[in-house]
Design a protein around this motif. Structure first.
Motif, short mmCIF file in Angstrom:
data_model
loop_
_atom_site.label_atom_id
_atom_site.label_comp_id
_atom_site.label_asym_id
_atom_site.label_seq_id
_atom_site.Cartn_x
_atom_site.Cartn_y
_atom_site.Cartn_z
N GLN A 76 9.12 2.90 -14.90
CA GLN A 76 8.57 3.96 -14.05
C GLN A 76 7.76 4.94 -14.89
OE1 GLN A 76 11.26 5.73 -11.17
NE2 GLN A 76 10.23 7.71 -11.37
N LEU B 151 5.47 4.18 -10.56
CA LEU B 151 5.85 3.66 -9.25
C LEU B 151 7.37 3.79 -9.06
CD1 LEU B 151 3.62 0.44 -9.18
CD2 LEU B 151 3.15 2.69 -8.18
N LEU C 281 7.98 2.24 -3.29
CA LEU C 281 7.93 0.78 -3.10
C LEU C 281 8.86 0.29 -1.99
CD1 LEU C 281 7.91 -0.26 -6.85
CD2 LEU C 281 5.97 -0.33 -5.28
N GLU D 180 2.91 -4.40 -8.67
CA GLU D 180 1.51 -4.15 -8.27
C GLU D 180 0.63 -5.23 -8.86
OE1 GLU D 180 -2.13 -0.86 -8.56
OE2 GLU D 180 -0.30 -0.54 -9.72
N HIS E 296 4.14 3.27 -15.32
CA HIS E 296 3.19 3.18 -14.19
C HIS E 296 3.42 4.20 -13.08
CE1 HIS E 296 6.52 1.03 -12.38
NE2 HIS E 296 6.37 -0.02 -13.18
N TYR F 37 0.70 -3.60 -3.51
CA TYR F 37 1.95 -3.01 -3.95
C TYR F 37 3.08 -3.85 -3.35
CZ TYR F 37 -0.48 1.18 -5.60
OH TYR F 37 -1.28 2.07 -6.28
#
Length: 225
Positions: free
Chosen positions: A54, A59, A64, A23, A57, A42
């Motif tokens: 992970q 994500l 993704l 990101e 953040h 992203y």
């Protein structure tokens, strides 16, 4: 002056070990005021997301999976950054990752001037914590939405911190974002009339009155050696 506050989120700590950017968040400032322009990207890192990253953040691989590759967005990023001075918290980390991504797609490293707000904070508050959360606490900036790291949110918080580190909120006098562009170009962009400069030269009457006044001054200092 145009600046871009920038932050990244990644799959790990070392781009040389193959970790990738997932990101990028950017906030545009002009003359220390946010203009309302921002960029959030992203990116698919083309690798599994480590559990530790992970946790930081939030994500996931699933989130993704359908996102574009860095190569697909590099032009958009370079165009947004332009020649702006970059404002980054722990600049070597983010620049290291961005330059590694640029190298992968055959692009030159970033040459923008930059301000490292960690270094700026440590100079201003030696011996004190310089994390983004600590600086938000110091300056009473609301960071309650920061339950996870996020590049755009962190850029927004960093923009406020940077303003405080640079002299405080009074610098923008509470101006709305549309007032960020100052000077002639800004006035034209807002379609406001540009007022001509006011005359400052003394009139003939004023000059004559001044000459008469000087005749009344005894022992003037400007005639002394």
């Amino acid at each position: 002056m145009r600046e871009v506050v920038l932050d990244t989120e990644t799959t790990g700590l070392d781009p040389l070990a193959g970790h990738r950017v997932v990101e990028i968040g950017c906030i545009e400032l002009v003359n220390m005021v946010a203009t309302g322009r921002s960029l959030q990207l992203y990116l698919n890192p083309e690798m599994p997301m480590p559990a530790g990253a992970q946790e930081v953040h939030g994500l996931t691989d699933e989130f993704l999976a359908d996102k574009p590759l860095f190569a697909d967005k590099v032009e958009e990023l370079i165009e947004f950054l332009g020649e702006a001075q970059l404002v980054i918290h722990n600049a070597q980390f983010d620049l290291g990752f961005l330059n590694a991504e640029l190298a992968r797609v055959g692009r030159a490293k970033l040459t923008n001037d930059y301000v490292d707000t960690v270094s700026l904070a440590r100079r201003k508050f030696p011996g004190q914590r310089a994390s983004l959360d600590a600086l938000c606490d110091r300056f009473s900036i609301d960071n309650t939405k920061r339950t996870k790291h996020g590049a755009l949110l962190d850029s927004e918080l960093l923009a406020e911190v940077y303003l405080e580190l640079s002299g405080g909120r009074q610098r923008d006098l509470g101006l709305a974002p549309e007032m960020a562009a100052t000077g002639l170009s800004g006035m034209l962009a807002m379609k406001r009339p540009v007022r001509p400069a006011r005359p400052h030269a003394a009139s003939a009457i004023e000059l004559a009155a001044h000459a008469e006044f000087l005749k009344k001054v005894s022992d003037p200092i400007w005639l002394k050696e």
